[in-house]
Design an enzyme around this catalytic site. Structure first.
Site, short mmCIF file in Angstrom:
data_model
loop_
_atom_site.label_atom_id
_atom_site.label_comp_id
_atom_site.label_asym_id
_atom_site.label_seq_id
_atom_site.Cartn_x
_atom_site.Cartn_y
_atom_site.Cartn_z
N GLY A 1 0.88 -1.12 -0.07
CA GLY A 1 -0.05 -0.01 -0.03
C GLY A 1 0.89 1.14 -0.24
O GLY A 1 2.07 1.27 0.64
N SER B 1 5.18 12.31 -10.31
CA SER B 1 5.94 12.05 -11.25
C SER B 1 5.86 13.02 -12.66
O SER B 1 4.85 13.57 -12.63
CB SER B 1 6.03 10.53 -11.73
N ALA C 1 9.28 2.52 -5.61
CA ALA C 1 10.44 3.45 -5.66
C ALA C 1 9.68 4.93 -5.17
O ALA C 1 10.65 5.59 -4.43
CB ALA C 1 11.06 3.36 -7.03
N GLY C 2 8.62 5.39 -5.80
CA GLY C 2 8.29 6.76 -5.34
C GLY C 2 7.69 6.66 -3.87
O GLY C 2 8.17 7.74 -3.38
N ASP C 3 7.35 5.87 -3.45
CA ASP C 3 7.05 5.91 -1.80
C ASP C 3 8.28 6.03 -1.25
O ASP C 3 8.30 6.58 -0.26
CB ASP C 3 6.27 4.58 -1.62
O1 CKP Z 1 4.14 4.72 -6.83
P1 CKP Z 1 4.93 3.44 -5.94
O2 CKP Z 1 5.30 2.48 -7.14
O3 CKP Z 1 5.79 3.73 -5.08
O4 CKP Z 1 3.63 2.62 -5.27
C1 CKP Z 1 3.45 1.50 -4.93
C2 CKP Z 1 2.08 1.05 -4.36
O5 CKP Z 1 -0.32 1.52 -3.24
C3 CKP Z 1 2.07 -0.30 -4.06
O6 CKP Z 1 2.28 -0.72 -3.07
C4 CKP Z 1 0.33 -0.53 -4.35
O7 CKP Z 1 -0.16 -1.31 -3.51
C5 CKP Z 1 -0.37 0.90 -4.48
O8 CKP Z 1 0.94 1.65 -4.79
C6 CKP Z 1 -1.41 0.84 -5.37
O9 CKP Z 1 -2.46 1.13 -4.80
O10 CKP Z 1 -1.11 0.87 -6.69
MG MG Z 2 4.15 6.45 -6.95
#
Ligand code: CKP
Ligand code: MG
Length: 298
Positions: free
Chosen positions: A32, A193, A241-243
């Site tokens: 998440g 982004s 990566a973004g998180d």
């Molecule tokens: O933007 P990111 O790739 O950092 O985020 C990934 C997350 O919450 C992943 O944990 C997934 O569960 C989510 O984004 C989503 O709801 O898509």
């Molecule tokens: Mg992201």
């Protein structure tokens, strides 16, 4: 004292080695965006509270147990008997491309409400309130919860940050813009982004942080513009990566670092995240940052 309050949906996450249609083994963990940020901040020693709703089921217990083990405060998170905890399936295709499948319609996480948010503020005013553009897409009540978190944070003097985190499987860019743009009036730090920037539209946000993937990140405030290059690492998995970047950047805020040092810390945390498979497993502690001489601001 809570340094950061964040809220959203955390799901059970299955990661296979290849296409799910082939069957075989898959690893079960949790994922998440907001809890990724929470874990990243907690590993850096900050006091973080995550609020969300999980089902009264085994996957919900896995979510809570994982966050607790990572020192994330789940004291205000709710367990509901009315819905199941959502699931996300990760199909890694290349190191850079992971296909994502959601099983989150009418999930427990989508039941997040304004009452959940108010309860989360009872423990005290956080220095930062962090939200993403994923949660408002989940349901009307989840949108109301995000709106309330931004409102309460703004009124109480918290720094409010929002990561656009556009998800095409949840809504269109147009629908996202319509919902996210009005929220920005009370946001202090906007993170996006490059391709997400149009969703934010015209806004007056004081601090805008743009992520350029492997090309690093830029921060813009009324005082100037700063850019920091990404670290060159062998990429295992870019999900999360973004998180990770957000966790590092907000950590820099909490430590009183300037914009450039904040960007450097964000890039360093993201480098650790992409070097390890999984959303949050590779997130660094402070000792890890020092170990690789990547600690920004030093
Ligand atoms: O933007 P990111 O790739 O950092 O985020 C990934 C997350 O919450 C992943 O944990 C997934 O569960 C989510 O984004 C989503 O709801 O898509
Ligand atoms: Mg992201």
């Amino acid at each position: 004292m809570t340094d950061v309050l964040t809220l959203g949906e955390t799901m059970g996450a299955f990661r296979a080695a290849g296409p799910f249609r082939l069957g075989g083994t898959a690893e079960l963990t949790v994922a998440g965006a907001e809890s990724n940020v929470a874990i990243g901040l907690a590993r850096l020693g900050h006091a973080v509270r995550w609020t969300g709703v999980t089902g009264a089921d085994e996957i919900g217990s896995l979510v809570r147990r994982t966050l607790l083990a990572e020192q994330v405060d789940v004291g205000a998170a709710r367990i509901t008997p009315d819905a199941a905890t959502g699931l996300i399936l990760f199909e890694p295709r290349t190191a850079d491309i992971t296909r994502v499948l959601y099983y989150r319609g009418r999930s427990a996480g989508s039941l997040l409400s304004t009452e959940d948010v108010r309860r989360s503020f009872d423990a005290g005013v956080p220095r930062i309130v962090h939200v993403t553009g994923i949660t408002p897409a989940l349901s009307e009540s989840a949108l109301a919860a995000v709106t309330e978190a931004i409102h309460l944070g703004h009124e109480a003097g918290s720094t409010v940050s929002l990561d656009v985190n556009f998800r095409s499987k949840l809504w269109s860019p147009k629908a996202a813009g319509k919902v996210i743009q009005p929220l920005l009036a009370r946001v202090d730090v906007l993170i996006a982004s490059d391709d997400e920037l149009p969703i934010a539209g015209d806004h007056q946000v004081h601090e805008v942080v743009l992520k350029h993937g492997a090309d690093g990140a830029t921060a813009r405030t009324p005082d100037g513009t700063w850019t920091a290059a990404a670290h060159r690492v062998t990429v295992a998995d870019t999900t999360g990566a973004g998180d990770a970047f957000v966790a590092g950047y907000l950590s820099g805020h909490l430590d009183g670092l300037g914009p450039e040092a904040r960007l450097r810390r964000g890039n360093a945390v993201a480098a650790f995240a992409v070097a390890t498979p999984g959303d949050w497993q590779g997130l660094p502690t402070r000792a890890d940052l020092e170990l690789l001489d990547l600690q920004a601001g030093s």
